[in-house]
Design a protein around this motif. Structure first.
Motif, short mmCIF file in Angstrom:
data_model
loop_
_atom_site.label_atom_id
_atom_site.label_comp_id
_atom_site.label_asym_id
_atom_site.label_seq_id
_atom_site.Cartn_x
_atom_site.Cartn_y
_atom_site.Cartn_z
N THR A 118 41.17 22.20 28.63
CA THR A 118 41.69 23.21 27.48
C THR A 118 43.30 23.56 26.89
O THR A 118 43.39 24.08 26.34
N GLU A 119 44.12 22.41 28.01
CA GLU A 119 45.04 22.47 27.92
C GLU A 119 46.51 23.50 27.52
O GLU A 119 46.94 23.86 27.80
N LEU A 120 45.64 24.62 28.44
CA LEU A 120 46.36 25.66 29.14
C LEU A 120 46.82 25.52 30.62
O LEU A 120 47.80 26.47 31.08
N GLY A 121 46.38 24.33 31.41
CA GLY A 121 47.22 23.96 32.26
C GLY A 121 48.63 24.13 32.52
O GLY A 121 49.51 24.97 33.18
N ASN A 122 49.15 23.14 31.70
CA ASN A 122 50.77 23.38 31.74
C ASN A 122 51.65 24.87 31.31
O ASN A 122 52.26 24.86 31.93
N GLN A 123 51.20 26.04 30.62
CA GLN A 123 51.44 26.66 30.12
C GLN A 123 51.14 27.72 31.69
O GLN A 123 52.39 28.51 31.50
N VAL A 124 49.97 27.99 32.21
CA VAL A 124 49.23 28.80 33.30
C VAL A 124 49.95 28.36 34.39
O VAL A 124 49.67 29.54 35.84
N LEU A 125 49.58 27.04 34.54
CA LEU A 125 49.08 26.79 36.33
C LEU A 125 50.34 26.78 37.02
O LEU A 125 50.28 26.18 37.89
N ASP A 126 51.71 25.69 36.27
CA ASP A 126 52.95 25.46 37.19
C ASP A 126 54.07 25.85 37.35
O ASP A 126 55.25 25.14 37.05
N GLN A 127 53.98 26.71 35.86
CA GLN A 127 55.66 27.55 35.55
C GLN A 127 55.82 27.97 36.92
O GLN A 127 55.37 28.87 37.52
N ILE A 128 57.53 27.64 37.16
CA ILE A 128 58.12 28.43 38.41
C ILE A 128 58.76 29.44 38.03
O ILE A 128 59.19 30.56 39.20
N ASN A 129 59.36 29.45 37.12
CA ASN A 129 60.78 29.69 36.94
C ASN A 129 60.91 30.60 36.02
O ASN A 129 61.37 32.01 34.58
N GLY A 130 59.32 30.12 34.54
CA GLY A 130 59.37 30.32 33.02
C GLY A 130 58.52 32.04 33.94
O GLY A 130 58.40 33.20 34.26
N LYS A 131 58.08 32.49 31.56
CA LYS A 131 57.06 33.75 32.26
C LYS A 131 56.21 33.77 33.44
O LYS A 131 55.17 32.54 33.42
N PRO A 132 55.44 34.64 33.35
CA PRO A 132 54.78 34.78 34.16
C PRO A 132 53.49 35.35 33.78
O PRO A 132 53.09 36.09 32.79
N TYR A 133 52.66 34.40 34.55
CA TYR A 133 50.82 34.88 33.83
C TYR A 133 50.10 35.08 35.00
O TYR A 133 50.91 34.09 36.43
N THR A 134 49.12 35.73 34.95
CA THR A 134 47.78 35.62 36.02
C THR A 134 46.69 35.77 35.59
O THR A 134 46.56 35.98 34.87
N ILE A 135 45.85 34.50 36.24
CA ILE A 135 45.27 33.91 36.64
C ILE A 135 43.63 34.41 37.48
O ILE A 135 43.84 35.19 38.26
N LEU A 136 43.22 35.31 36.73
CA LEU A 136 41.97 35.62 36.99
C LEU A 136 40.42 34.56 37.15
O LEU A 136 40.29 33.71 36.27
N ALA A 137 40.71 33.74 38.10
CA ALA A 137 40.05 32.96 38.70
C ALA A 137 38.98 33.25 39.92
O ALA A 137 38.90 33.53 40.20
N PRO A 138 37.48 32.96 39.07
CA PRO A 138 36.66 32.81 39.03
C PRO A 138 36.46 31.51 40.72
O PRO A 138 36.66 30.12 40.43
N SER A 139 35.49 32.46 41.75
CA SER A 139 35.29 31.06 42.87
C SER A 139 34.45 29.90 42.41
O SER A 139 33.89 30.50 40.90
N ASP A 140 34.41 28.83 43.02
CA ASP A 140 33.14 27.77 42.44
C ASP A 140 31.83 28.04 42.34
O ASP A 140 31.17 27.44 41.53
N ARG A 141 31.48 29.00 43.68
CA ARG A 141 30.26 30.01 43.72
C ARG A 141 30.13 30.20 42.61
O ARG A 141 28.84 30.40 42.04
N ALA A 142 30.62 30.91 41.75
CA ALA A 142 30.78 32.14 40.99
C ALA A 142 30.48 31.14 39.78
O ALA A 142 29.39 31.54 38.96
N PHE A 143 31.13 29.99 39.37
CA PHE A 143 30.96 29.17 38.55
C PHE A 143 29.63 28.25 38.61
O PHE A 143 29.27 27.51 37.32
#
Length: 810
Positions: A620-645
């Motif tokens: 969904t092209e959200l990766g750059n925004q929420v996955l790799d930020q080190i010093n930018g805006k903080p995001y919290t990911i509610l991540a279902p496990s692989d078993r949940a998916f």
């Protein structure tokens, strides 16, 4: 005529028979009982002694005395073959004394003189008879015309022997004799030209056991010699020579003895009674005392550390100090310093177990700075020792343990204490010297080990130990000098959740090294010595860390605390002062992160193996925004496990990118991760049960806290479980909530929350299946319908049967 001549003869002879003999020679020569005595006197040319002196006294042994072998005088044999001139002279007095002139305890000066011209004395004793020496006078007062007196003896008199022999022959003086021989004074006493000895049975008296042990040791010979010399005066003084009143007599040791003769004739020496006077020797006299007389100067032994250790049977300990150039500690050369010394006995000391280059430091570990009496010791206190080779310019500490034994009271009613230095318990009462106090212990002290040896002993630090080795930080920590290690417990690492998993990955070695070394401070901070307030110190990793000592405890704060009291991140020391050879270890309940640590949401999802959510975000092209930020805006990911998916069918969404994007946005909170205080125990996530934590941090409540998501108009609620743990659900939906199974905080404040279910919007539930409660309602409805149909069929059959049988209702 013949009768008349006989009368004349009787008149002439009778007066002659009634007259006294002219001299002592006449008495013994005319008496057959003294025949052998006369032979010996003539053999040694002593008859002239009685001719030259008109007045004298002879103690004359009868013939049988020479023919008897006396067990107490084994030098006399049949016919007196061993009788010497000196022995005979000992029977002769230069003055005439009748029995009326003799009294108990009287000393009689004989004609015998020793080789040092000491006139030999003969002592008179009166009891059930009259005795000279130990021989009874069996016939008294045979008088001669010239004034001479003969007293008849049953045995031969034995002249005194030298002082050394006199001591060894008397049971009461045997201990003094043994000590004289031990200190090599026997020859001096044997050859003395006239000594007076004041001797008691227990020579060492009321000296304590340590002093007695020292004096009996080879190293104490000189002091023991001085103590014995304190009881020796260098001139002969018989009891009758002591003047009335007080008189001082110089001893060989140098200190005076004060002799007092009371009006009743009682004699004391330094206030100690003489119970036997005038034990005669050829070269002196011995007076036997009621108890020993020690020098009045109580420090006459100059009893310092070295002598005390010898008396404590710690001679091996003292030898090691001397061998390694540390003898100054034992000799108290530095007059300004006081020490407490922990002294193991010889049998408990095995220096072969210590590397040779570490023995000096090990020995100095037994020397504690300051003088600590038992009343000064506090249980758990850390005492500064003289050791410190691995601590730069600091000194190693030793922990003392004090336990009051309430069931036992000492002699003055004080509570008895059990004292332990390190792991060595005391084996007796301490002994004080001028500036030190010495505690005997049952075993030698064991120095603190290096951190890599000490840490594994604490099983609750196994993760930190594994981190040391995994990051290759062990050698750096081991070689650093004067450090404080704040070691997080396993539970503390559990609170990091996903971050711990990421740090322990092989590719994260450098990050793990920075975290491990961030817990090592380049200064010593012992809990009891750290001043209250803030301290900022450089760590082994480089960045500084904040330390804060308060009335509530000792706290450590790295990077990531929301505020100064954020106990979800701030660590507290839970167990203090675990000593190691290069510093000290404190256990803490939170892992601290340096500000330089860079951990992204992607790092934690990868460590967890949450590939499904990673794939969804990147699609969904959200990766750059929420996955790799080190010093930018903080995001919290509610991540279902692989078993949940795996439980959800997403096939049709692959053709609908908008709905796929909505689901992805629904799992992203555009803010820092909420403060979830979690502990992972055996794979199960629980809420920390520390009551203080609950009161301080109320971000997430039982009622739940609402958070916005990237899906516009849709919020997520995270709530705290009543019995523990957390759950999340979409607001205003009837779908069941997802449990939080793990968390991880990113460097920029964001993070990842792992869920056991996928959060789905309400309008998508037909595509993704019904919730369990709807399925349950459908099943119940179907079962009720079947039951109704069955009941209707039964009643219809009953009606039909009645109709066939002609039964009609009237």
């Amino acid at each position: 005529m013949m009768l008349r001549n006989l009368v004349y003869l009787l008149l002439i002879v009778l007066p002659l028979c009634l007259c006294k003999p002219d001299t002592i020679i006449d008495i013994i020569s005319n008496d057959h009982r003294f025949k052998i005595l006369v032979q010996h006197l003539e053999r040694h040319d002593l008859m002239k002694e009685f001719k030259h002196r008109s007045v004298s006294t002879l103690f004359a042994p009868v013939n049988e005395a020479f023919e008897r072998r006396d067990e107490d005088a084994t030098s006399y044999y049949l016919m007196g073959r061993k009788v010497t001139r000196e022995q005979l002279l000992y029977h002769i007095l230069p003055v005439a004394l009748t029995s009326d002139d003799l009294y108990d305890g009287q000393l009689l000066q004989t004609k015998l003189s020793s080789e040092h011209n000491v006139s030999q004395q003969l002592k008179v004793r009166k009891g059930d008879g009259l005795y000279v020496g130990d021989v009874e006078i069996i016939e008294r007062d045979l008088l001669a015309n010239d004034g001479g007196v003969v007293h008849t003896l049953k045995n031969i008199l034995t002249p005194p022997v030298d002082l050394a022999s006199t001591l060894s022959d008397d049971r009461d003086l045997l201990e003094f004799s043994r000590l004289v021989e031990k200190v090599d004074l026997t020859r001096d006493i044997k050859e003395a030209k006239g000594y007076t000895l004041f001797v008691s049975k227990d020579v060492l008296g009321d000296l304590d056991t340590v002093k007695k042990n020292y004096l009996m040791h080879e190293c104490g010979k000189h002091d023991l010699s001085q103590l014995l010399k304190h009881q020796i005066h260098d001139k002969i003084v018989y009891a009758q020579d002591f003047p009335d009143g007080r008189t001082n007599y110089k001893t060989l040791q140098g200190e005076d003895l004060q002799v007092v003769v009371n009006k009743d004739g009682k004699i004391t020496v330094n206030d100690v009674n003489i119970v036997r006077t005038d034990i005669l020797a050829s070269n002196g006299v011995i007076h036997f005392l009621e108890k020993p007389i020690l020098p009045k100067n109580k420090d006459f032994l100059n009893f310092g550390v070295r002598k005390t250790l010898i008396g404590m049977n710690a001679t091996k300990f003292t030898s090691l100090f001397d061998e390694h150039g540390l003898g100054s500690y034992l000799d108290e050369i530095d007059h300004d310093k006081e020490y407490t010394i922990v002294a193991p006995p010889n049998e408990a000391l095995d220096e072969s177990l210590i590397p040779l280059n570490e023995i000096p430091s090990w020995l100095k570990y037994h020397i504690i700075q300051g003088r600590y009496a038992p009343s000064d010791l506090i249980d758990g206190a850390l005492l500064k020792t003289e050791s410190g080779d691995h601590l730069s310019e600091a000194n190693q500490r030793i922990r003392v343990h004090v336990t009051n034994q309430d069931h036992f009271l000492d002699k003055v009613g004080m509570v008895k204490q059990s004292i332990q230095f390190g792991r060595a318990g005391t084996a007796g009462e301490p002994v004080s010297t001028n500036r030190s106090i010495i505690y005997p212990v049952a075993r030698a002290l064991v120095m603190p080990r290096d951190p890599l040896s000490r840490l594994p002993v604490n099983l609750d630090l196994s993760t930190f130990v594994a981190s040391l080795y995994a990051s290759n930080s062990g050698d750096d920590v081991k070689m650093a000098k004067g450090i404080t290690i704040f070691a997080p417990t396993n539970e503390a690492f559990g609170r990091l959740g996903l971050l711990t998993k990421h740090l322990l990955q092989p590719e994260s070695q450098s990050k793990l090294e920075s975290v491990v070394k961030f817990h090592v401070v380049r200064q010593l901070y012992y809990s009891n010595e750290t001043e209250d307030g803030e301290h900022r110190e450089e760590t082994l990793a480089g960045p500084e860390i904040n330390l804060n000592k308060t009335e509530h405890g000792f706290f450590v704060r790295g990077s990531g605390a929301a505020d100064g009291s954020d106990r979800t991140v701030i660590a507290q020391v839970t167990e203090a002062d675990i000593l190691v050879n290069n510093g000290v270890i404190h256990k803490i309940d939170r892992v601290q992160l340096p500000g330089t640590l860079e951990v992204s949401n992607r790092d934690m999802l990868s460590a967890e193996g949450a590939n499904s959510i990673l794939g969804l975000l990147e699609r969904t092209e959200l990766g750059n925004q929420v996955l790799d930020q080190i010093n930018g805006k903080p995001y919290t990911i509610l991540a279902p496990s692989d078993r949940a998916f795996a439980k959800v069918n997403f096939t049709h969404l692959l053709q609908n990118p908008d709905k796929l994007l909505d689901i992805a946005r629904l799992h992203i909170i555009p803010m820092a991760i909420p403060r979830l205080d979690l502990v992972i125990n055996n794979g199960v996530l629980d809420m920390a049960m520390d009551e203080g934590d609950r009161n301080l941090h109320k971000d997430i409540t039982v009622d739940g806290v609402e958070f916005p998501t990237l899906k516009e108009g849709t919020n997520v609620v995270i709530r705290k479980g009543v019995t523990g743990g957390y759950s999340a659900y979409i607001k205003n939906t009837i779908k069941e909530s997802a449990d939080v199974v793990n968390v991880g905080r990113a460097s920029n404040g964001g993070g990842v929350i792992i869920l056991d279910k996928v959060l789905l919007p309400q309008y998508d539930e037909d595509h993704y299946g019904l919730p369990w409660w709807k399925v349950l309602l459908i099943v119940i409805g179907v079962l009720l319908g079947v039951a109704l149909l069955a009941a209707a069929g039964y009643y219809a059959w009953q009606w039909y049967q009645r109709r066939r049988e002609g039964q009609v209702s009237i």
